[in-house]
Motif scaffolding. Structure first.
Motif, PDB file in Angstrom:
ATOM      1  N   ALA A 125      -8.859   8.837  -2.494  1.00 17.81           N
ATOM      2  CA  ALA A 125      -7.797   9.837  -2.487  1.00 17.81           C
ATOM      3  C   ALA A 125      -6.427   9.161  -2.456  1.00 17.81           C
ATOM      4  N   ALA A 126      -6.322   8.099  -1.660  1.00 14.87           N
ATOM      5  CA  ALA A 126      -5.061   7.359  -1.597  1.00 14.87           C
ATOM      6  C   ALA A 126      -4.748   6.694  -2.931  1.00 14.87           C
ATOM      7  N   ALA A 127      -5.777   6.204  -3.637  1.00 15.63           N
ATOM      8  CA  ALA A 127      -5.563   5.550  -4.919  1.00 15.63           C
ATOM      9  C   ALA A 127      -4.914   6.493  -5.919  1.00 15.63           C
ATOM     10  N   ALA A 128      -5.292   7.756  -5.879  1.00 15.15           N
ATOM     11  CA  ALA A 128      -4.684   8.729  -6.787  1.00 15.15           C
ATOM     12  C   ALA A 128      -3.200   8.905  -6.490  1.00 15.15           C
ATOM     13  N   GLU A 129      -2.817   8.790  -5.215  1.00 11.57           N
ATOM     14  CA  GLU A 129      -1.412   8.927  -4.837  1.00 11.57           C
ATOM     15  C   GLU A 129      -0.628   7.637  -5.095  1.00 11.57           C
ATOM     16  N   VAL A 130      -1.321   6.508  -5.069  1.00 10.31           N
ATOM     17  CA  VAL A 130      -0.653   5.221  -5.280  1.00 10.31           C
ATOM     18  C   VAL A 130      -0.091   5.115  -6.691  1.00 10.31           C
ATOM     19  N   ARG A 131      -0.802   5.609  -7.675  1.00 15.09           N
ATOM     20  CA  ARG A 131      -0.395   5.377  -9.065  1.00 15.09           C
ATOM     21  C   ARG A 131       1.020   5.882  -9.342  1.00 15.09           C
ATOM     22  N   ARG A 158      -0.411  -4.519 -11.437  1.00 15.88           N
ATOM     23  CA  ARG A 158      -1.586  -4.933 -10.666  1.00 15.88           C
ATOM     24  C   ARG A 158      -2.046  -3.823  -9.728  1.00 15.88           C
ATOM     25  N   LEU A 159      -1.116  -3.186  -9.045  1.00 17.05           N
ATOM     26  CA  LEU A 159      -1.493  -2.112  -8.125  1.00 17.05           C
ATOM     27  C   LEU A 159      -2.028  -0.902  -8.879  1.00 17.05           C
ATOM     28  N   ASP A 160      -1.365  -0.549  -9.969  1.00 25.19           N
ATOM     29  CA  ASP A 160      -1.824   0.585 -10.768  1.00 25.19           C
ATOM     30  C   ASP A 160      -3.190   0.293 -11.375  1.00 25.19           C
ATOM     31  N   GLY A 161      -3.395  -0.944 -11.823  1.00 19.93           N
ATOM     32  CA  GLY A 161      -4.682  -1.301 -12.397  1.00 19.93           C
ATOM     33  C   GLY A 161      -5.816  -1.227 -11.393  1.00 19.93           C
ATOM     34  N   LEU A 162      -5.570  -1.704 -10.176  1.00 17.73           N
ATOM     35  CA  LEU A 162      -6.601  -1.620  -9.154  1.00 17.73           C
ATOM     36  C   LEU A 162      -6.875  -0.169  -8.797  1.00 17.73           C
ATOM     37  N   ALA A 163      -5.830   0.642  -8.670  1.00 14.20           N
ATOM     38  CA  ALA A 163      -6.023   2.062  -8.375  1.00 14.20           C
ATOM     39  C   ALA A 163      -6.856   2.728  -9.463  1.00 14.20           C
ATOM     40  N   ALA A 164      -6.569   2.417 -10.722  1.00 13.28           N
ATOM     41  CA  ALA A 164      -7.327   2.998 -11.828  1.00 13.28           C
ATOM     42  C   ALA A 164      -8.788   2.564 -11.771  1.00 13.28           C
ATOM     43  N   THR A 165      -9.025   1.300 -11.448  1.00 11.45           N
ATOM     44  CA  THR A 165     -10.401   0.804 -11.341  1.00 11.45           C
ATOM     45  C   THR A 165     -11.166   1.556 -10.260  1.00 11.45           C
ATOM     46  N   LEU A 166     -10.527   1.773  -9.127  1.00 14.51           N
ATOM     47  CA  LEU A 166     -11.182   2.488  -8.040  1.00 14.51           C
ATOM     48  C   LEU A 166     -11.477   3.933  -8.431  1.00 14.51           C
ATOM     49  N   MET A 209       1.589   6.099  14.322  1.00 13.48           N
ATOM     50  CA  MET A 209       1.063   5.326  13.207  1.00 13.48           C
ATOM     51  C   MET A 209      -0.288   4.733  13.571  1.00 13.48           C
ATOM     52  N   ARG A 210      -1.192   4.695  12.580  1.00 10.07           N
ATOM     53  CA  ARG A 210      -2.576   4.361  12.854  1.00 10.07           C
ATOM     54  C   ARG A 210      -2.841   2.866  12.873  1.00 10.07           C
ATOM     55  N   LEU A 211      -2.189   2.111  12.039  1.00  9.13           N
ATOM     56  CA  LEU A 211      -2.357   0.654  11.973  1.00  9.13           C
ATOM     57  C   LEU A 211      -3.814   0.207  11.975  1.00  9.13           C
ATOM     58  N   ALA A 212      -4.676   0.901  11.219  1.00  4.94           N
ATOM     59  CA  ALA A 212      -6.049   0.435  11.050  1.00  4.94           C
ATOM     60  C   ALA A 212      -6.646   1.103   9.828  1.00  4.94           C
ATOM     61  N   PHE A 213      -7.509   0.399   9.143  1.00  2.00           N
ATOM     62  CA  PHE A 213      -8.226   0.934   8.001  1.00  2.00           C
ATOM     63  C   PHE A 213      -9.679   0.511   8.113  1.00  2.00           C
ATOM     64  N   LEU A 214     -10.052   1.735   8.053  1.00  2.00           N
ATOM     65  CA  LEU A 214     -11.453   1.449   8.023  1.00  2.00           C
ATOM     66  C   LEU A 214     -11.838   0.505   6.740  1.00  2.00           C
ATOM     67  N   TYR A 220     -11.869  -0.524   2.379  1.00  2.00           N
ATOM     68  CA  TYR A 220     -13.208  -0.162   1.894  1.00  2.00           C
ATOM     69  C   TYR A 220     -13.109   1.114   1.052  1.00  2.00           C
ATOM     70  N   PRO A 221     -13.727   1.143  -0.127  1.00  2.00           N
ATOM     71  CA  PRO A 221     -13.533   2.270  -1.053  1.00  2.00           C
ATOM     72  C   PRO A 221     -14.316   3.532  -0.674  1.00  2.00           C
ATOM     73  N   ASP A 222     -13.939   4.118   0.455  1.00  2.00           N
ATOM     74  CA  ASP A 222     -14.525   5.397   0.850  1.00  2.00           C
ATOM     75  C   ASP A 222     -13.709   6.528   0.234  1.00  2.00           C
ATOM     76  N   ASP A 223     -14.024   7.757   0.626  1.00  2.00           N
ATOM     77  CA  ASP A 223     -13.336   8.901   0.030  1.00  2.00           C
ATOM     78  C   ASP A 223     -11.835   8.866   0.313  1.00  2.00           C
ATOM     79  N   ASP A 224     -11.458   8.435   1.517  1.00  2.00           N
ATOM     80  CA  ASP A 224     -10.035   8.370   1.858  1.00  2.00           C
ATOM     81  C   ASP A 224      -9.298   7.367   0.975  1.00  2.00           C
ATOM     82  N   THR A 225      -9.922   6.229   0.726  1.00  2.00           N
ATOM     83  CA  THR A 225      -9.294   5.217  -0.124  1.00  2.00           C
ATOM     84  C   THR A 225      -9.127   5.711  -1.547  1.00  2.00           C
TER      85      THR A 225
END
Length: 236
Positions: free
Chosen positions: A49-55, A68-76, A1-6, A42-47
């Motif tokens: 891509a993850a937002a699309a999977e979060v919804r 709230r989580l879906d709304g933030l993902a949609a905003t990103l 497990m990575r336990l870090a986000f850029l 930080y909203p890089d390409d990885d974030t």
């Protein structure tokens, strides 16, 4: 497990009404914390891509957390990435009230900060993990990832860290709300998964909103001295 986000000058955090916690089982809480961990990075390409999977992943969560989580993902996903990145830096790197580094609110830029960071490292090790990457160990998305992916022990330890730093999380929530930041929704989702704010914590929140953390500036060698939480900026 990575336990870090850029800045928006002149905006001050106001005390918000507390959020009533939402009843979640362990699996749902882990899912909510993992989603928040990804979306608050930080909203890089990885974030993105993850937002699309979060919804779809949060669809079964209780509505206050899910929305709230879906709304933030949609905003990103719907926003301009460069504008989001500039806003993220202006918000979290340049505003002390909006620090993502939990120990900063209690320890500020003082010698106590180093000891607080060591306690986070020791907490991860107690759960069987080591942090990686460039973020300080008290970075909120990292704590949320431990809660989501660390098993029963990791979730318990991460929960204790979040509870111990609830006052800082609430100051962050109120500051983001005052700014009208899209990331408010992510912090609200986290707060909805935590225990109610007690009277002592509410008093600490009020003190922090009024006066800010200690301001004795020191180096944080070995913990990313240039990290946003370690900068000597006005408490605005």
């Amino acid at each position: 497990m990575r336990l870090a986000f850029l800045p928006r000058p002149g905006v001050r955090a106001a005390r918000l009404d507390t959020l009533d916690p939402v009843r979640l089982d362990d699996a749902a809480r882990a899912r909510a914390h993992m989603a928040a961990s990804l979306l608050l990075a930080y909203p890089d390409d990885d974030t993105l891509a993850a937002a699309a999977e979060v919804r779809p992943a949060v669809a079964a969560l209780p509505a206050p957390v899910r929305d709230r989580l879906d709304g933030l993902a949609a905003t990103l996903l719907d926003g301009d990435q460069r504008a989001l990145q500039a806003d993220y830096v202006a918000t979290f790197d340049l505003r002390r009230r909006c620090s993502m580094y939990l120990s900063y609110y209690a320890a500020g830029d003082t010698r106590r900060r180093g000891a607080a960071l060591v306690r986070f490292v020791e907490a991860y090790r107690a759960a069987g993990f080591e942090t990686t990457g460039t973020e300080l160990p008290d970075y909120l998305p990292t704590v949320l990832e431990l809660s989501a992916c660390g098993g029963e022990v990791g979730a318990r330890i991460a929960g204790a860290l979040l509870d111990a730093h609830r006052d800082g999380i609430e100051v962050l929530r109120s500051a983001l709300a005052a700014l009208g930041s899209p990331w408010t929704a992510g912090i609200e989702a986290v707060c909805l998964t935590l225990a109610p704010v007690d009277a002592a914590t509410a008093e600490r929140i009020a003190d922090l909103v009024a006066s800010g953390p200690p301001a004795e500036t020191v180096g944080l060698d070995g913990y990313g001295a240039d990290a946003p939480g370690g900068r000597d900026l006005p408490w605005t």
